[in-house]
Design an enzyme around this catalytic site. Structure first.
Site, PDB file in Angstrom:
ATOM      1  N   LYS A   9       0.682  -1.170   0.072  1.00 43.62           N
ATOM      2  CA  LYS A   9       0.032   0.055  -0.021  1.00 43.62           C
ATOM      3  C   LYS A   9       0.926   1.558   0.053  1.00 43.62           C
ATOM      4  O   LYS A   9       0.729   2.084  -0.884  1.00 43.62           O
ATOM      5  CB  LYS A   9      -0.855   0.106   1.121  1.00 43.62           C
ATOM      6  CG  LYS A   9      -1.892  -0.977   1.398  1.00 43.62           C
ATOM      7  CD  LYS A   9      -2.671  -0.689   2.526  1.00 43.62           C
ATOM      8  CE  LYS A   9      -2.051  -0.671   4.041  1.00 43.62           C
ATOM      9  NZ  LYS A   9      -1.806  -1.882   4.546  1.00 43.62           N
ATOM     10  N   ARG A  84      -9.890   2.131   8.455  1.00 38.63           N
ATOM     11  CA  ARG A  84      -9.284   0.661   8.691  1.00 38.63           C
ATOM     12  C   ARG A  84     -10.348  -0.067   9.586  1.00 38.63           C
ATOM     13  O   ARG A  84     -10.010  -1.537   9.616  1.00 38.63           O
ATOM     14  CB  ARG A  84      -8.254   1.032   9.675  1.00 38.63           C
ATOM     15  CG  ARG A  84      -7.209  -0.222   9.922  1.00 38.63           C
ATOM     16  CD  ARG A  84      -6.170  -0.174   8.744  1.00 38.63           C
ATOM     17  NE  ARG A  84      -4.872  -0.701   9.408  1.00 38.63           N
ATOM     18  CZ  ARG A  84      -3.843  -0.200   9.281  1.00 38.63           C
ATOM     19  NH1 ARG A  84      -3.579   0.811   8.457  1.00 38.63           N
ATOM     20  NH2 ARG A  84      -2.747  -0.727   9.648  1.00 38.63           N
ATOM     21  N   ARG A 123      11.390  -6.627   5.636  1.00 38.24           N
ATOM     22  CA  ARG A 123      11.127  -5.140   5.541  1.00 38.24           C
ATOM     23  C   ARG A 123      12.108  -4.446   6.596  1.00 38.24           C
ATOM     24  O   ARG A 123      12.114  -4.563   7.701  1.00 38.24           O
ATOM     25  CB  ARG A 123       9.429  -4.789   5.793  1.00 38.24           C
ATOM     26  CG  ARG A 123       9.487  -3.427   5.579  1.00 38.24           C
ATOM     27  CD  ARG A 123       8.008  -2.824   5.134  1.00 38.24           C
ATOM     28  NE  ARG A 123       7.266  -3.313   6.263  1.00 38.24           N
ATOM     29  CZ  ARG A 123       5.677  -3.052   6.090  1.00 38.24           C
ATOM     30  NH1 ARG A 123       5.218  -2.460   5.090  1.00 38.24           N
ATOM     31  NH2 ARG A 123       4.714  -3.574   6.849  1.00 38.24           N
ATOM     32  N   ARG A 149      10.670  -2.082  11.609  1.00 38.71           N
ATOM     33  CA  ARG A 149       9.507  -1.657  12.302  1.00 38.71           C
ATOM     34  C   ARG A 149       9.039  -2.814  13.516  1.00 38.71           C
ATOM     35  O   ARG A 149       9.106  -3.850  13.313  1.00 38.71           O
ATOM     36  CB  ARG A 149       8.282  -1.576  11.505  1.00 38.71           C
ATOM     37  CG  ARG A 149       8.241  -0.244  10.892  1.00 38.71           C
ATOM     38  CD  ARG A 149       7.137  -0.375   9.946  1.00 38.71           C
ATOM     39  NE  ARG A 149       5.837  -0.717  10.283  1.00 38.71           N
ATOM     40  CZ  ARG A 149       4.759  -0.727   9.484  1.00 38.71           C
ATOM     41  NH1 ARG A 149       4.452  -0.259   8.388  1.00 38.71           N
ATOM     42  NH2 ARG A 149       3.740  -1.086   9.939  1.00 38.71           N
ATOM     43  N   ARG A 160      -1.826  -8.648  12.899  1.00 42.29           N
ATOM     44  CA  ARG A 160      -2.093  -7.661  12.327  1.00 42.29           C
ATOM     45  C   ARG A 160      -3.063  -8.064  11.111  1.00 42.29           C
ATOM     46  O   ARG A 160      -3.901  -7.303  10.490  1.00 42.29           O
ATOM     47  CB  ARG A 160      -0.847  -6.715  11.723  1.00 42.29           C
ATOM     48  CG  ARG A 160      -0.225  -5.839  12.638  1.00 42.29           C
ATOM     49  CD  ARG A 160       1.128  -5.397  12.441  1.00 42.29           C
ATOM     50  NE  ARG A 160       1.033  -4.518  11.263  1.00 42.29           N
ATOM     51  CZ  ARG A 160       2.093  -4.366  10.427  1.00 42.29           C
ATOM     52  NH1 ARG A 160       3.169  -5.070  10.665  1.00 42.29           N
ATOM     53  NH2 ARG A 160       1.957  -3.746   9.415  1.00 42.29           N
TER      54      ARG A 160
HETATM   55  P1  AMP Z   1       0.319   0.551   8.892  1.00 43.53           P
HETATM   56  O1  AMP Z   1       1.381   1.655   8.868  1.00 43.53           O
HETATM   57  O2  AMP Z   1      -0.672   1.219   7.955  1.00 43.53           O
HETATM   58  O3  AMP Z   1       0.486  -0.586   8.798  1.00 43.53           O
HETATM   59  O4  AMP Z   1      -0.304   0.938  10.545  1.00 43.53           O
HETATM   60  C1  AMP Z   1       0.651   0.758  11.698  1.00 43.53           C
HETATM   61  C2  AMP Z   1      -0.275   0.448  12.883  1.00 43.53           C
HETATM   62  O5  AMP Z   1      -0.849   1.850  13.105  1.00 43.53           O
HETATM   63  C3  AMP Z   1      -1.659  -0.186  12.693  1.00 43.53           C
HETATM   64  O6  AMP Z   1      -1.330  -1.759  12.809  1.00 43.53           O
HETATM   65  C4  AMP Z   1      -2.541   0.401  13.954  1.00 43.53           C
HETATM   66  O7  AMP Z   1      -1.934  -0.115  15.071  1.00 43.53           O
HETATM   67  C5  AMP Z   1      -2.129   1.925  13.626  1.00 43.53           C
HETATM   68  N1  AMP Z   1      -3.103   2.387  12.576  1.00 43.53           N
HETATM   69  C6  AMP Z   1      -2.755   2.978  11.421  1.00 43.53           C
HETATM   70  N2  AMP Z   1      -4.028   3.476  10.700  1.00 43.53           N
HETATM   71  C7  AMP Z   1      -5.021   3.311  11.597  1.00 43.53           C
HETATM   72  C8  AMP Z   1      -6.499   3.408  11.565  1.00 43.53           C
HETATM   73  N3  AMP Z   1      -6.831   4.152  10.371  1.00 43.53           N
HETATM   74  N4  AMP Z   1      -7.024   3.367  12.794  1.00 43.53           N
HETATM   75  C9  AMP Z   1      -6.738   2.632  13.748  1.00 43.53           C
HETATM   76  N5  AMP Z   1      -5.456   2.159  13.848  1.00 43.53           N
HETATM   77  C10 AMP Z   1      -4.413   2.673  13.002  1.00 43.53           C
END
Ligand code: AMP
Length: 208
Positions: A9, A84, A123, A149, A160
């Site tokens: 993404k 999300r 990653r 990360r 996740r």
């Molecule tokens: P990402 O970088 O998109 O993989 O997001 C990493 C983490 O950020 C996720 O596992 C959630 O803990 C938090 N997160 C990201 N976007 C959202 C969202 N829209 N709502 C709630 N938590 C989020």
């Protein structure tokens, strides 16, 4: 831009944004920035994010709403990681209405779990630029310091993925009913997936 963790993404959203001259707004990045800057909110976020759980709607929404006001987002933006879960659909609807904006299209990247695990556990991220690399497929150039990360370990990635299928896939169903979703096969080289996305958006001229 939708897809399970590691679907590409972020990478694809950045590429598309550069072509359309609009920014990518990643809620994950906005949240990680709060943690890095050790803001009051950031200190509370770290533990939750390290466990792969979703963050409270109010926190994510206020970061998102502020970011949409930035000048560079005045012509549009690509959302990476938002909404999300189903409760965030209404929030986004009101936010966009308030700002006189419209959700035009949803890209759903489809990637099977074995590929996701291979991608996410390999990653690595340059913490200064945010650029991502992969230990096998795209190693960082010599001299570039990278980190993993804290939520990219196999155990957390599996959580996740589960969160994605339980909480985020239902969002896609709602957008499908609205006729907004284009499903795109996310397996393959970055350039190939990019071309599929461009075609799905009717931007064939760039997909050659
Ligand atoms: P990402 O970088 O998109 O993989 O997001 C990493 C983490 O950020 C996720 O596992 C959630 O803990 C938090 N997160 C990201 N976007 C959202 C969202 N829209 N709502 C709630 N938590 C989020």
């Amino acid at each position: 831009m939708f897809g399970p963790p590691g679907a590409g993404k972020g990478t694809q959203a950045e590429r598309l944004g550069r072509r359309l001259l609009i920014p990518t707004i990643s809620t994950g990045d906005l949240l990680r920035k709060e943690i890095r800057n050790q803001t009051e909110v950031g200190l509370l976020l770290k533990k939750l994010m390290d466990s792969g759980k979703l963050i409270k709607d109010s926190v994510v929404t206020s970061l998102m709403s502020d970011r949409l006001e930035d000048r560079d987002a005045s012509r549009g933006a690509i959302f990476d990681g938002f909404p999300r879960k189903v409760s965030q659909i209404d929030i986004l609807d009101s936010l966009l209405e308030e700002k006189n904006r419209k959700l035009l299209r949803v890209i759903a990247l489809e990637v099977p779990t074995e590929v996701i695990l291979q991608r996410t556990t390999g990653r690595r991220v340059d913490p200064t630029t945010g650029k991502t690399y992969h230990t096998d497929d795209d190693p960082p150039p010599e001299g570039v310091k990278v980190v993993q990360r804290s939520d990219d370990t196999e155990e957390v990635v599996l959580d996740r993925i589960e969160t994605y299928y339980n909480e985020t896939e239902p969002v896609l169903e709602v957008y499908s009913e609205r006729g907004l979703v284009s499903k795109v096969d996310g397996v393959g080289p970055i350039d190939v997936v990019e071309r599929r996305i461009l075609r799905a958006l009717g931007l064939e001229k760039w997909a050659k």
